[in-house]
Scaffold this motif. Sequence first.
Motif, mmCIF file in Angstrom:
data_model
loop_
_atom_site.group_PDB
_atom_site.id
_atom_site.type_symbol
_atom_site.label_atom_id
_atom_site.label_comp_id
_atom_site.label_asym_id
_atom_site.label_seq_id
_atom_site.Cartn_x
_atom_site.Cartn_y
_atom_site.Cartn_z
ATOM 1 N N PHE A 39 74.084 41.698 -55.238
ATOM 2 C CA PHE A 39 74.284 41.470 -53.830
ATOM 3 C C PHE A 39 73.237 41.513 -53.010
ATOM 4 O O PHE A 39 72.998 42.007 -51.820
ATOM 5 N N VAL A 40 71.856 41.167 -53.593
ATOM 6 C CA VAL A 40 70.592 41.434 -53.076
ATOM 7 C C VAL A 40 69.862 40.083 -52.569
ATOM 8 O O VAL A 40 68.518 40.074 -52.498
ATOM 9 N N LEU A 44 65.682 39.556 -52.120
ATOM 10 C CA LEU A 44 65.092 38.797 -52.900
ATOM 11 C C LEU A 44 66.262 37.744 -53.705
ATOM 12 O O LEU A 44 67.062 38.534 -54.396
ATOM 13 N N GLY A 45 66.132 36.602 -53.538
ATOM 14 C CA GLY A 45 67.227 35.649 -54.084
ATOM 15 C C GLY A 45 66.690 35.630 -55.598
ATOM 16 O O GLY A 45 65.626 35.768 -55.926
ATOM 17 N N GLY A 393 73.075 46.631 -54.667
ATOM 18 C CA GLY A 393 72.615 46.292 -53.161
ATOM 19 C C GLY A 393 71.562 46.705 -52.856
ATOM 20 O O GLY A 393 70.507 46.975 -53.606
ATOM 21 N N ASP A 394 71.287 46.912 -51.499
ATOM 22 C CA ASP A 394 69.900 47.456 -51.157
ATOM 23 C C ASP A 394 70.356 48.643 -50.179
ATOM 24 O O ASP A 394 71.412 48.529 -49.394
ATOM 25 N N TRP A 395 69.203 49.368 -49.851
ATOM 26 C CA TRP A 395 69.238 50.455 -49.012
ATOM 27 C C TRP A 395 68.467 50.518 -47.927
ATOM 28 O O TRP A 395 67.126 49.875 -48.114
ATOM 29 N N ARG A 402 73.505 47.528 -47.823
ATOM 30 C CA ARG A 402 73.727 46.002 -47.555
ATOM 31 C C ARG A 402 74.143 45.548 -48.828
ATOM 32 O O ARG A 402 73.654 45.626 -49.772
ATOM 33 N N ILE A 403 75.326 44.820 -48.653
ATOM 34 C CA ILE A 403 76.077 44.028 -49.760
ATOM 35 C C ILE A 403 76.053 42.514 -49.281
ATOM 36 O O ILE A 403 76.716 42.267 -47.966
ATOM 37 N N SER A 404 75.478 41.706 -49.785
ATOM 38 C CA SER A 404 75.551 40.179 -49.305
ATOM 39 C C SER A 404 75.853 39.455 -50.203
ATOM 40 O O SER A 404 75.075 38.981 -51.369
ATOM 41 N N PRO A 405 77.133 38.937 -50.303
ATOM 42 C CA PRO A 405 77.460 37.855 -51.214
ATOM 43 C C PRO A 405 77.198 36.342 -50.955
ATOM 44 O O PRO A 405 77.415 35.831 -50.068
ATOM 45 N N ALA A 406 75.724 35.972 -51.703
ATOM 46 C CA ALA A 406 75.289 34.855 -51.521
ATOM 47 C C ALA A 406 76.254 33.900 -52.195
ATOM 48 O O ALA A 406 76.515 33.612 -53.343
#
Length: 428
Positions: A39-40, A44-45, A393-395, A402-406
């Motif tokens: 989820f990052v 960085l994709g 995720g990232d901190w 932060r949780i980002s479902p791309a």
Amino acid sequence: MTEPHTPAHAAALDAADPLPTLRGEFLIPRHGDHEQAYFVGNSLGLQPRGARAHVDEVMDKWAMEAVEGHFTGQAQWMPYHELVREPLARLVGALPSEVVAMNSLTANLHFMLVSFYRPTRERPAILMEAGAFPSDRYALASQVGFHGFDPDVDLIELQPDGPGGLFSMESIERAIAEHGPRLALVLWPGVQYRTGQAFDLARIAALAHAQGALCGFDLAHGAGNLELNLHDSGADFAVWCHYKYLNAGPGAVAGCFVHERHARSDRPRFAGWWGHESTTRFRMGPEFVPTPGAEGWQLSNPPILGLAPLRASLDLFDRVGMRALREKSLRLTGYLESLIRARLGETLDILTPIDPAQRGCQLSLRVIGGRGLNGRAAGRDLFDDLARRGVLGDWREPDVIRISPAPLYNTHGDIVRFVAAVEAWRDG
């Protein structure tokens, strides 16, 4: 009927989704015998599988043709940056002449400020958000100081007025009106990096222009995430990176937008040979004649190996279009929100706005408590535990996960894994 939080239900949602996942087009990091729930993409994709072929093409061309590679074949190096121009324009809602891939994000911000921050004694000020990504603040403060003004006075940082660090549109409007006579520039994020709040770019640009100020945007977390319409927004300029949602690799070449009304601008700029009009560039004349449009802000020939992976990613964005990706993003992030509220309401607080129009993929989360911990200690403990379970995720300090479902590669199944992992931590 399966419960909404089960893997079976998530698998059914993925199977029925109007936009089938392109997960197979990416290399997913492993965790033991399984793929990570990654989820990052906001940091960085993932690597597109097609990226290596584009890089290898450049390497092979270099090996076999050396300098002649600038002039031969469909992917010749002299106009190589043009291969990404139209896909980038479609991605951010701009004219092809308004975009260019060049430099890195903060370098592009500085180069735009050279042209679009022209302070005077009467108008020396820049308005930005408090709590901005540090690089933006460093750049703006240094530019204010460079021009002989005082960043403590002339760099105006608007404090959030909402819970969790959010900004109301009313507070932005009041600040622009209050400081309007002193404003040279409004620089605002498309998406605030810590909270994930997205903003109405067209309205902010209109407010700035009504006060006689120029307006630019940092779209580091907006490009490839939101359905942007930069040309219609009226923004004077925008900058972004390509290593987050655009999946172009660590340190990837960045992007820049300059509105067409500045296409033949006589504003000051830092000039370089590659920004000189292409038809006369090789005459090697002493006078700089800028290429009309964003390409006129280029300095040096583009990094071909840096552009190559971006081509692979833009091919995928072009295949499905930002509108379909945004619609899928709304489904995925909405599913994540619903499961957090249903299953983890006493464990996690969502900082990002509830209104989908005010957010992209990302939900910024604060841990309320668990395992006898609270505050930052609880957040850090959960974050580390998720990583041990293969959920990444990232901190962001002081206490945000932060949780980002791309939508290009995350699935409803990934989201169920995240929720189950948080439940396991809470109950462990």
